[in-house]
Design a protein around this motif. Structure first.
Motif, short mmCIF file in Angstrom:
data_model
loop_
_atom_site.label_atom_id
_atom_site.label_comp_id
_atom_site.label_asym_id
_atom_site.label_seq_id
_atom_site.Cartn_x
_atom_site.Cartn_y
_atom_site.Cartn_z
N GLY A 1 0.80 -1.21 0.00
CA GLY A 1 0.00 0.00 0.00
C GLY A 1 0.84 1.27 0.00
N PRO A 2 0.55 2.20 0.92
CA PRO A 2 1.26 3.49 0.95
C PRO A 2 2.77 3.38 1.17
CG PRO A 2 -0.75 3.59 2.25
CD PRO A 2 -0.56 2.15 1.88
N LEU A 3 3.25 2.20 1.61
CA LEU A 3 4.69 2.05 1.79
C LEU A 3 5.43 2.23 0.47
CD1 LEU A 3 7.00 1.38 3.74
CD2 LEU A 3 6.63 -1.05 3.23
N LEU B 1 1.59 5.98 -7.62
CA LEU B 1 0.20 5.56 -7.52
C LEU B 1 -0.34 5.80 -6.11
CD1 LEU B 1 -2.28 4.10 -8.75
CD2 LEU B 1 -1.25 1.95 -7.99
N PHE B 2 0.52 5.64 -5.11
CA PHE B 2 0.10 5.83 -3.72
C PHE B 2 0.51 7.20 -3.17
CE2 PHE B 2 -0.14 1.23 -4.09
CZ PHE B 2 -1.32 0.96 -3.42
N SER B 3 0.73 8.14 -4.07
CA SER B 3 1.14 9.48 -3.64
C SER B 3 -0.04 10.41 -3.42
CB SER B 3 2.06 10.11 -4.69
OG SER B 3 1.33 10.40 -5.88
N ASP B 4 -1.25 9.93 -3.63
CA ASP B 4 -2.49 10.71 -3.62
C ASP B 4 -2.73 11.39 -4.95
OD1 ASP B 4 -3.09 9.96 -1.05
OD2 ASP B 4 -2.48 11.85 -0.13
N ALA C 1 2.62 14.67 -8.11
CA ALA C 1 3.96 14.18 -7.81
C ALA C 1 4.91 14.43 -8.97
CB ALA C 1 3.90 12.68 -7.50
N ILE C 2 4.44 14.25 -10.20
CA ILE C 2 5.29 14.50 -11.36
C ILE C 2 5.49 16.00 -11.56
CG2 ILE C 2 5.46 14.27 -13.87
CD1 ILE C 2 4.07 11.57 -13.59
N GLY C 3 4.47 16.77 -11.28
CA GLY C 3 4.63 18.22 -11.37
C GLY C 3 5.68 18.74 -10.41
#
Length: 277
Positions: free
Chosen positions: A122-124, A159-162, A167-169
């Motif tokens: 998951g978020p890990l 994917l788990f960055s919200d 995140a790419i920006g």
């Protein structure tokens, strides 16, 4: 090294780095291998404060990195580079040879990308990606940003960055380099991309994110359409993988096909390991 391990002395490990040679590292690893690889459970934590427990884990992680083999993350666990402060990890890695760091990077990326229980982590995945990316940007590690294993970790982590788009920006180097390697045939990468479609938030899949990145100008819109069209016809990929790419030009041409993100209410059915904040 054994005395530092038994004393939970992480600072002592850092202080000893300058005097470590392979003649010391190898026997130290053999002497501590079983205890460093052992899974820590409630019985080991009994009687320790939170601070003392954290220091015990920090010491073990730093020692494992300082004396362990190149596949130490696979043997001991991801915590060897996740738990200690990034500056501590950088100091330990700097004490290893360039050849060791290169082999460690490759072995670690391979071990993490080979994990099949994606949902269990998951978020890990976001934590793993952020730490490895930090070490890369700091120069402590120099991975190939176009390699399949690197791309798998990028796909899973963001994917788990919200918000993949956010995140790419915040890390535009990815948009300039690694993103475009997602269109090259590599089964593990395509499997990771399709896997993102199974998570409950349909607005944060990689396919949707790539389109949104192009619509906002972070990615070149025509280049994305061309890359997706080529991948959709690449006979080296499986049919379902080609179908995944085929949808991208359609959504670029008609943004109304993009899923609408609800302002409120319960999440859609599906995997609910992480809900965007």
């Amino acid at each position: 090294m054994v005395a530092l391990f038994e004393a939970d002395n992480g600072d002592g490990v850092l202080a000893a780095l300058s005097g470590l040679s392979d003649d010391v590292r190898v026997p130290a690893w053999e002497a501590l291998r079983r205890r460093l690889c052992a899974v820590l459970g409630p019985e080991q934590r009994q009687g320790l404060t939170d601070q003392a427990w954290s220091e015990r884990i920090r010491t073990r992680a730093l020692l494992a990195l300082a004396v362990g083999p190149v596949d130490v993350a696979k043997r001991v666990g991801s915590y060897v580079y996740l738990h200690p402060p990034a500056t501590d990890v950088e100091r330990v890695l700097a004490s290893r040879t360039r050849e060791w760091r290169e082999a460690f990077t490759e072995a670690t990326l391979h071990a993490e990308a080979a994990e099949t229980e994606v949902g269990l982590f998951g978020p890990l995945w976001w934590d793993i990606w952020r730490r490895l990316r930090h070490l890369e940007r700091a120069g402590a590690l120099r991975p190939d940003g176009t390699s399949p294993h690197y791309l798998v970790l990028m796909v899973r982590g963001l994917l788990f960055s919200d918000s993949i788009v956010g995140a790419i920006g915040a890390d535009p180097e990815l948009a300039e380099r690694s993103i475009w390697s997602l269109f090259e045939p590599a089964p593990v990468v395509q499997k990771a991309l399709l896997g993102s479609e199974r998570y409950w938030n349909p607005g944060n899949t990689w396919r949707v994110a790539l389109v949104r990145l192009a619509l906002t100008g972070i990615l070149d819109r025509q280049r994305l359409a061309d890359a997706a069209a080529v991948a959709a016809e690449d006979g080296r990929m499986k049919r379902n993988h080609r179908s995944w790419y085929r949808r991208i030009p359609q959504m670029l041409a008609d943004p109304d096909l993009l899923p609408q993100v609800p302002d409120h209410g319960p999440p859609p059915p599906g995997n609910q390991l992480r809900r965007p904040s």
